[in-house]
Structures are given as C-alpha cells and as structure tokens.
Design a protein around this motif. Structure first.
Motif, PDB file in Angstrom:
ATOM      1  N   VAL A  81     -39.459 -19.674   5.374  1.00  0.00           N
ATOM      2  CA  VAL A  81     -40.246 -20.895   5.138  1.00  0.00           C
ATOM      3  C   VAL A  81     -41.243 -21.208   6.272  1.00  0.00           C
ATOM      4  CG1 VAL A  81     -40.090 -23.397   4.788  1.00  0.00           C
ATOM      5  CG2 VAL A  81     -38.568 -21.846   3.531  1.00  0.00           C
ATOM      6  N   LEU A 102     -48.467 -15.967   2.629  1.00  0.00           N
ATOM      7  CA  LEU A 102     -49.318 -16.139   1.445  1.00  0.00           C
ATOM      8  C   LEU A 102     -50.743 -15.661   1.723  1.00  0.00           C
ATOM      9  CD1 LEU A 102     -48.039 -19.575   0.160  1.00  0.00           C
ATOM     10  CD2 LEU A 102     -47.902 -17.386  -1.048  1.00  0.00           C
ATOM     11  N   HIS A 156     -39.586 -24.837  -1.612  1.00  0.00           N
ATOM     12  CA  HIS A 156     -40.416 -24.927  -0.401  1.00  0.00           C
ATOM     13  C   HIS A 156     -41.846 -24.456  -0.672  1.00  0.00           C
ATOM     14  CE1 HIS A 156     -36.993 -25.860   2.185  1.00  0.00           C
ATOM     15  NE2 HIS A 156     -36.327 -24.911   1.556  1.00  0.00           N
ATOM     16  N   LEU A 157     -42.019 -23.733  -1.781  1.00  0.00           N
ATOM     17  CA  LEU A 157     -43.362 -23.248  -2.127  1.00  0.00           C
ATOM     18  C   LEU A 157     -44.204 -24.381  -2.717  1.00  0.00           C
ATOM     19  CD1 LEU A 157     -44.753 -20.472  -2.054  1.00  0.00           C
ATOM     20  CD2 LEU A 157     -43.956 -20.056  -4.375  1.00  0.00           C
ATOM     21  N   TYR A 171     -42.957 -19.327   7.981  1.00  0.00           N
ATOM     22  CA  TYR A 171     -44.093 -18.400   8.031  1.00  0.00           C
ATOM     23  C   TYR A 171     -44.863 -18.347   6.708  1.00  0.00           C
ATOM     24  CZ  TYR A 171     -40.661 -16.860  11.511  1.00  0.00           C
ATOM     25  OH  TYR A 171     -39.727 -16.831  12.505  1.00  0.00           O
ATOM     26  N   LEU A 172     -44.554 -19.299   5.790  1.00  0.00           N
ATOM     27  CA  LEU A 172     -45.119 -19.189   4.437  1.00  0.00           C
ATOM     28  C   LEU A 172     -46.634 -19.082   4.405  1.00  0.00           C
ATOM     29  CD1 LEU A 172     -42.981 -21.349   1.998  1.00  0.00           C
ATOM     30  CD2 LEU A 172     -43.756 -19.002   1.695  1.00  0.00           C
ATOM     31  N   TYR A 207     -50.157 -24.493  -0.390  1.00  0.00           N
ATOM     32  CA  TYR A 207     -49.675 -23.180  -0.840  1.00  0.00           C
ATOM     33  C   TYR A 207     -50.120 -22.918  -2.280  1.00  0.00           C
ATOM     34  CZ  TYR A 207     -46.480 -23.556   3.186  1.00  0.00           C
ATOM     35  OH  TYR A 207     -45.943 -23.697   4.433  1.00  0.00           O
ATOM     36  N   THR A 239     -34.667 -18.538   2.793  1.00  0.00           N
ATOM     37  CA  THR A 239     -35.408 -19.674   3.371  1.00  0.00           C
ATOM     38  C   THR A 239     -35.783 -19.454   4.834  1.00  0.00           C
ATOM     39  OG1 THR A 239     -33.262 -20.674   3.665  1.00  0.00           O
ATOM     40  CG2 THR A 239     -34.543 -21.420   1.786  1.00  0.00           C
ATOM     41  N   LEU A 278     -40.825 -13.614  -3.489  1.00  0.00           N
ATOM     42  CA  LEU A 278     -41.035 -14.673  -2.488  1.00  0.00           C
ATOM     43  C   LEU A 278     -40.691 -16.029  -3.108  1.00  0.00           C
ATOM     44  CD1 LEU A 278     -42.114 -15.450   0.358  1.00  0.00           C
ATOM     45  CD2 LEU A 278     -44.338 -15.829  -0.714  1.00  0.00           C
ATOM     46  N   VAL A 310     -37.787 -18.546  -1.578  1.00  0.00           N
ATOM     47  CA  VAL A 310     -38.006 -19.817  -0.864  1.00  0.00           C
ATOM     48  C   VAL A 310     -37.927 -21.024  -1.794  1.00  0.00           C
ATOM     49  CG1 VAL A 310     -39.380 -18.728   0.938  1.00  0.00           C
ATOM     50  CG2 VAL A 310     -40.531 -19.722  -1.042  1.00  0.00           C
ATOM     51  N   GLU A 354     -37.643 -10.267   1.798  1.00  0.00           N
ATOM     52  CA  GLU A 354     -37.633 -11.620   1.232  1.00  0.00           C
ATOM     53  C   GLU A 354     -36.258 -11.951   0.647  1.00  0.00           C
ATOM     54  OE1 GLU A 354     -42.303 -11.855  -0.290  1.00  0.00           O
ATOM     55  OE2 GLU A 354     -40.785 -11.047  -1.612  1.00  0.00           O
TER      56      GLU A 354
END
Length: 891
Positions: A517, A524, A556-557, A519-520, A562, A514, A549, A553, A509
């Motif tokens: 991103v 998760l 973007h989370l 594959y987030l 998410y 980024t 993580l 990212v 990570e």
C-alpha cells in the motif's frame, strides 16, 4: 478379382499438375489447389489415381509421390466411409504390396496410410493386415522388413487399445514375442522399431507384455550400450515407463539402472539425454526414491545442474543475442491461448489467504516457454525441483558448493544456469537456504540489471520463488529494493524480461498484499506506463499483474488519484476491443478484480461495462441456439466469452453492492441467468451460480420472483463429482436462505438430503466442505424445524469443517443456525458434544448475542449431566480447549 484398374492418361496428367502446383510457396496457388482437390473428391476413383502415383509411378520424383499419398491419407481421414469397395480394396492391396519400396520416404508414407485406414476402425475389416505385416518382418529384404516394422510401429501407437481387446482375438500374444526377437537384429533402425512397438504397451500394463516382462527387461539391458541414439532413446523411454508400472521388476537392478541413467543423461545426443532425464522426474514420485537415490546424489546433482545451461541451439531459437526487441510486434502464433479460471467461492482461513492452494501454483518452470516446449534444460530443472522436495536440505550439501561457483561466474551462460538452479530448489530447500538469503537476495537484485537479457529474465523468476521470505523480513531491507528493481524490469527494453518481470511482480503482489500500500502510486505509475510500451503478448500478462494488485490491496486502491491513473487506460483498451476478440478474457478478469477492489469508486465506469457483459452473454446464448438448430450454417460459440462476462458481473455485484440494483432492474440478466444455469457446460453453470449468490446479496428484490424457478436447478447441481459447480450452487443456496427467511421452507426438501450426503463424503475438498457446512447452518437458522431432525447425521463433520475458518458473517450465521437447531433437537448433538465444544472454542470474538447462545448451550449441557459427569467429560479435552472454554464461558 476384377481386372486391374488403369488410370486415364489425361486425368493422371491433371493430377500430377495439381501435385506440382501444391508445392508452390504462393498462397493463392495453394488456395486454388485446395478447391480443385475438393472438386476431385466428387469422383469415386480419384483416390485410385492418388495411390497409383504413390506406389506405381516410379518415374515421378519422391516428394510428389509422397504428397499424393498424404493427400490420400487426408481423404481417408475425412471420407473413408464413402469410398466404394473396389477403391478401398485397391488401396489396401497397393499398400501391402509397396510397404517395402526402396525409398524410405515412400515406405514411411505407405505406413502412415496403412495406420490411418487401420485406425478408421478397419483393423476389424482388414483381418489380413497384421498377419501379413508380421510375416513381412521375416523377409530377407531389408526394405520390406523396415517398411513393415515402420507400419506396425504406427499401428501400435494409434491402435494400442484395440490391439489389446477381444475384438481382434488378441493378436498381441503373437506380436509381442515376435517383436522381442528383433531386439537383437543387426540393423539399428529395426532394433529401434522393435523397442518402440513394445513400449506402446507398458503404461497400459498389457497382459501379453506382462507375461514376457523378464525377457523384455533382459533384452533392454542387452541394448543399453547400443551405438544408435534412437535405440538408446527407446531403451531410456522403456525404463522410465517401467519405473511407473513395474518397479518391482526393476528394484533388484536399481543400482545399475541409476548408474546407466546417469551416463545417458549426459548423452551426446540431446534427445537421448532428455528421455533419460525424465527418469529422475518419474523416480522422484516413487516412495522408494529417497532410499535408492541417496547414495547417488553426489553424482546426480552436478549432472542435472550441468543440464540446466542453455544449449547453443536454445540461444539461437531464443534470439538470445537480441537485447532490445520491445518495438518489434509479436508474432501472433506465439501467443498461447489463455484459459479463464471460472469463479469459485471460498472461505478465509485463520492466519492466511483463502484456499487457492488446492490449485497448483502456476510458478512452475516455464520461464522460456515459447521454444521447443520441453528440452533438457527444463527437464533437468524440473527434476531438481522435485528432488529438492524429496530430499529437502540433504540436497543442499551437494548443491551449495556448485552454486557458489556458478552464481558469481564471469560467463553469463553459466551464471544464468546458477540462478535457475537457485530458483529450482527454492521450494524444497527453503529452510536450509534461509541463512544464505541475506547475502543472496541483494546479489540477485543486482543481477536484475545484468547486461544480458536472459540473465535478467531468469533472475525475475528466481526472485519470485523467494518472495515469501522477502515479505517476511522488514520491508526496507529487501522488499523495497526488490520492488524498485522489478518495476524497472517491467519497463525493460527486452520483451522476455518484461514478461518475466510482470509474472514475478504478480507473485510478489500475492505474497505482500497490503505491504504494498505505501508504494501504490509508484507501482501504478509503472504499470500504467507499461500499457503504452507493451506489445500484444505482454499486455495480456500486464492485465494479470494489475488484477492481482487489485486483489492484493483491495479497498486501498479506492482513492481518486489512483482511479484517475488506472481506469483511463483500461477503459481505452475496453473500447478498442471487439466483442469477438479473445483479449477480452484477461481484460474482463482484470476489470472484475478492479471493480471488486474499488467498490463505489468503480461507479462512474460501471454502466457501459455492465451493459457489455450482458450483451456478451446474450450473444453467446443466441449463437448457441442457432448452432443447435442449424449446425451446418452456424458454428458453436466460444462459451468462454459468456463465462468471463458472468464472472465480471459477479465482480461488479460484489464491488458495487446495492448500487447495482438499477442496472439489474433495467436489464434482462435474470432471464439470461436462468438459461446459463441450465447450460450443458459445467463452467457456465459454475459462473452463473456465483453470480446468483452475488446478486442475492446485492439486490434480492430482483432475484426473489425467480426463486421458484431457480431452486430446483440448484438442487440438481449438488453433484460433488463437479466440485466447483457444486460448491457455487451450495454457496448460492446459503445466501438465498438468509434473504428468504422462513419462506425458504418449501425449498428445503429439494436440497437438504444432498447437502448432508456431501458433508459426509470422504475426500471432499476443504472449500466444498466449508461451504456445505455454512449452507446447512443457514438453512437451519431460517427453517430450524425442517433441518434440526437431521442434526445427528451432520453435526460431527459440520463442526470439524468450520473450526478452521476465520470469524466472519458467513460463519456467524451458520453457528446461529446450529445453536437454534440444538435448542430444537438437543438429543441430536449429545454423542458428538465434544466436537461442538471444539468448534465453539474456534471463535476469537463472537458477537455478544452469539456468545450468549454458546453460553446457554454449554451450561445447559453441564447442568443436564451434573458436575461429576461434566468433569469426567471435560477431562478428555486437550488442555488449550479446556482453558479456552473455562476462560470464555466459565465451564
């Protein structure tokens, strides 16, 4: 001398009864024995009974007699200052008379008792001890000689410093030559004691030993082939230490020493092999390493590689045959205490991350840290790692032929060691490995599904060591398959594999940022599922993977789907944990990263989290006050709870920004921070200054009324000896300046002098220099009249420390400050103008009005000196600098 003390028969029986009971496995019996022992300590001659059982009561069995001596040793540790004189004299006398007991166990126990009394400061009050023990060494009786030597060895271990001080009239001048005589003794046990005694004085370069260094080294060489493993081990240990302190004396014999250490690293006795293997680790740190070792690499490499296989005992201890253990709860003793790394504020750099690099990476060789912590496998791997860093790709000549054979070997044990070798050389031999990685990485990704758990776990670690390369390639080629397989391993049915996969994923990570991103959702999914299946120890590592993580990212989370996946399990754990549970540390750290990443997305969860953090700080402070006022009733609090809570509050302030205002308004956090900022523990102050800076940015209206109280404290914490405290205090002062504007004026004298000293200090870490420069710039921006007169004292280091950081808000305000100060005091910059030009050129795209300020200063200077002088001046510029200034500013 008073008449000899005699025990009372009834009392003696009572004590023997206790000693017998204390050997019972039953815990309640153990507890009652403890209580009775405490009660017996009220009687002054209780300790006489204990020594009597140890030395006089030969009819009793040895374990009981030894136990009596060990209980006495604990009493000496705890209460020796309260022993009546008669008692301590009786004990000392008995010890010296029985050091030669015929039983090795009793001799050893008496030796432990002697060194415990000696280390209680009694070497001064027991002047006859050392002369007497040295005299006993010459005894014809083996037991007496061995017992005396055993005691001397323990004293040398425990009291080396006092032995070499003037307090005792330097007994070592006599003792060391005496010990050297015994290197040739006929008994291996005594030879071993003799070396062990002298070894205590190598690292401290004790004068008495340095005078005899040549005979010492000759004697060591004479014992090189000793048949006794313990002697060989002590010879190896001596040579390793001499390598650090008297390399000059070893160099003439280096070739032979290396040949000898090669043999010993393959010794049948693993303890000897381990001592010898340390030699390569120590040698790698010496500048002569490359020169003296290069001819031996063809022999050394296979020896180290061979040492990297698991031994049979390792596999038994690791339960290497147990493949599925995920349902077995962890043994609480196996869970290591985690240390919270307090928050430090750092700048972003060009083309890279913020500078964490001053901390060592924590991906060292600790793949199987639960067993006997340090063993031949780990030492060999660590040695290969450091030698790879010394020899770089030259080492590959010798490693590659071995690797081919190991990595594809049918026996799992050998294949596993090959994968460890590949990971160990990753850092040092990376360049030379690149051509082989396109073939090796897919092979390793396959090994992630090997049927042996120990192969899967080491493969996780080795892949993490190549994560940087994987991320530099097109994502579909290696990153995606690696990530897919690693995520499966996070859900492995073996706990060791889960742990290795989680740690490796955290490293991936950090490298991929980024790139992850896309594959987030998939990531998760896996991490949240792991929550439901992990036992205690791995949960703590899982928090870390989730926090990393979030750091990687960032915003973007912040997507509803998410947040919906991630927050419920985290909050559920948060609600389960009690305030005194240490598992809060990693969970709070994790939430701090998540809150910073989610920003406004964290709002629905912030109130209970905020409240609890404030409570943790309040509780810890209250407990500290109780402990200070009544230490006998209240124990000291664990301040880590407060530190982690302050750091999470910082994360909330950074993530929520102005949204935290109402929470701050409804709480007493500023009062608590005022106390934390004055705590005597540096980490508490460090975290409270970080929070002060974050609250200053988020809701200054609540901080402003306290500034008059806070500023003097910040001023006294600008002490560069405590780097992180100083760094965070400096950063907070800069943030406060921006908010205060010209009202900062009365506080400038409290801090300016220290800041200028820090920026001019040699060997100051990069982060601290950058933050200091930014804060000086910001102070000058809001109070130019106060700061500009000192311009000449800091302009040069100021420019050099800020040229490497990225364009950002902090850099922007700092440069506005420097331009304003130059306008006030142009003379202050004249001598160092070339540094200013260089710093200006480090901007990629400054805002228009800042660019205008740069333009004015550059052209003003050029007009001032005239074209001819300017041309001469700018001819000193490196070409890229000249071109940039011409292109951007037309000078």
């Amino acid at each position: 001398m008073e008449c000899q003390w005699k025990p009372d028969e009834q009392g003696l029986q009572q004590i023997l009864q206790l000693l017998k009971e204390s050997q019972s496995p039953d815990t309640s019996t153990q507890r009652s024995v403890q209580q009775k022992l405490e009660q017996l300590n009220q009687y002054p001659d209780f300790n006489n009974y204990l020594i009597f059982v140890l030395t006089k009561l030969k009819t009793e069995d040895e374990p009981t007699r030894s136990l009596s001596g060990l209980i006495l040793k604990n009493n000496v540790k705890a209460h020796y200052q309260n022993f009546p004189n008669g008692v301590s004299d009786f004990i000392k006398n008995e010890c010296l008379q029985n050091i030669g007991d015929s039983s090795p166990l009793i001799r050893a126990t008496v030796g432990i008792l002697i060194t415990t009394i000696a280390s209680k400061g009694e070497l001064q009050n027991w002047p006859e001890l050392l002369p007497k023990l040295c005299l006993l060494l010459d005894s014809e009786d083996y037991n007496t000689c061995e017992g005396a030597f055993g005691a001397l060895q323990k004293i040398c271990e425990d009291s080396a410093e006092i032995l070499d001080s003037d307090m005792l009239d330097r007994p070592l001048n006599v003792m060391i030559p005496k010990f050297l005589q015994f290197f040739k003794h006929s008994s291996p046990k005594i030879r071993s004691h003799a070396i062990a005694c002298v070894n205590q004085f190598i690292i401290s370069r004790t004068q008495a030993l340095m005078l005899h260094i040549d005979p010492f080294i000759e004697n060591l060489f004479a014992l090189a082939g000793d048949e006794e493993p313990e002697v060989r081990k002590n010879v190896c240990r001596a040579l390793v230490m001499l390598l650090e302190v008297r390399l000059d004396r070893l160099l003439p014999h280096m070739h032979n020493i290396i040949e000898y250490m090669l043999q010993r690293t393959q010794d049948q006795d693993e303890n000897v092999a381990l001592e010898a293997c340390e030699f390569w680790l120590t040698l790698a740190e010496q500048p002569v390493c490359k020169e003296v070792l290069c001819g031996h690499l063809p022999k050394l490499t296979p020896v180290l590689v061979n040492g990297m296989k698991y031994s049979e005992i390792d596999i038994i201890l690791l339960k290497g045959d147990v493949e599925e253990d995920e349902a077995i709860p962890d043994n609480e003793q196996d869970i290591r205490p985690r240390f919270h790394r307090s928050r430090t504020v750092a700048q972003q750099h060009e083309g890279g991350d913020s500078i964490e690099d001053e901390e060592d990476d924590d991906d060292d060789l600790d793949d199987d840290e639960t067993i006997s912590d340090w063993n031949l496998r780990k030492c060999s791997a660590a040695a290969l790692d450091v030698l790879a860093n010394v020899f770089r790709d030259d080492l590959l000549l010798h490693i590659l032929p071995l690797l081919k054979e190991l990595l594809f070997h049918p026996e799992w044990l050998i294949k596993e060691s090959g994968i460890l070798v590949l990971g160990a050389i990753a850092e040092g031999c990376m360049q030379g490995m690149i051509p082989y990685l396109p073939e090796l990485i897919p092979h390793l990704v396959q090994c992630l599904s090997d049927k042996k758990a120990l192969v899967r776990s080491i493969t996780c670690w080795t892949l993490s060591r190549y994560a940087h390369w994987v991320v530099s390639q097109p994502p579909d080629t290696y990153l995606k398959p690696l990530m897919t397989e690693l995520l499966k391993r996070i859900l492995d049915s073996n706990k060791r594999v889960q742990e290795a996969a989680c740690s490796a994923f955290a490293t991936l990570e950090e490298e991929a940022c980024t790139e992850l991103v896309p594959y987030l959702a998939y990531i998760l999914d896996t991490l949240v599922f792991a929550f439901s299946k992990y036992q205690h120890k791995n949960l703590l590592i899982l928090y870390d993977a989730i926090g990393t993580l979030a750091d990687s990212v960032g915003h973007h989370l912040n997507k509803p789907e998410y947040i919906q996946m991630l927050m419920p399990p985290l909050i559920q754990k948060w609600n389960q944990l009690k305030d005194e549970d240490k598992d809060l540390f990693p969970l709070l750290e994790c939430l701090s990263s998540v809150a910073t990443a989610l920003q406004s997305g964290f709002l629905p969860y912030c109130e209970p989290v905020y409240q609890r953090c404030v409570n943790l700080v309040q509780k810890t402070l209250a407990q500290a006050v109780l402990h200070q006022t009544q230490p006998e009733f209240y124990e000291a609090p664990d301040k880590d709870f407060m530190i982690v809570a302050l750091d999470l509050l910082s994360g909330l302030a950074e993530g929520l920004g102005g949204n935290i205002e109402q929470l701050v308004a409804r709480s007493n956090i500023l009062t608590l921070m005022y106390q934390c900022m004055q705590d005597k523990m540096p980490e508490v102050r460090q975290s409270s200054f970080a929070l002060l800076g974050d609250l200053t940015k988020a809701c200054f209206q609540h901080v402003k009324p306290c500034i008059a109280n806070f500023m003097p404290i910040l001023g006294t914490n600008l002490n560069p000896e405590l780097i992180s405290v100083c760094n965070n205090a400096t950063w907070a002062i800069g943030e406060i300046s921006i908010q205060m504007g010209s009202e900062m004026q009365p506080y400038v004298p409290m801090v300016l002098q220290q800041l200028v000293e820090i920026i001019n200090r040699p060997n100051t870490p990069k982060t601290l220099l950058e933050n200091t420069a930014i804060t000086i710039g910001r102070l000058g921006y809001v109070c130019p009249q106060e700061v500009a007169p000192m311009l000449q004292q800091f302009i040069r280091p100021w420019c050099t420390s800020l040229r490497n950081i990225r364009d950002n808000e902090e850099k922007d305000s700092a440069f506005r400050g420097i331009c304003t100060m130059i306008t006030v005091n142009p003379g202050g910059v004249v001598q160092d103008f070339i540094f200013f030009c260089d710093a200006v050129a480090s901007w990629m795209n400054p805002k228009d009005d800042l660019r205008e300020m740069f333009y004015k200063i550059l052209h003003g200077f050029k007009n001032q000196v005239g074209d001819e002088n300017w041309r001469r001046f700018s001819d000193q510029f490196p070409l890229p600098l000249k071109e940039r200034l011409a292109a951007f500013y037309g000078v």
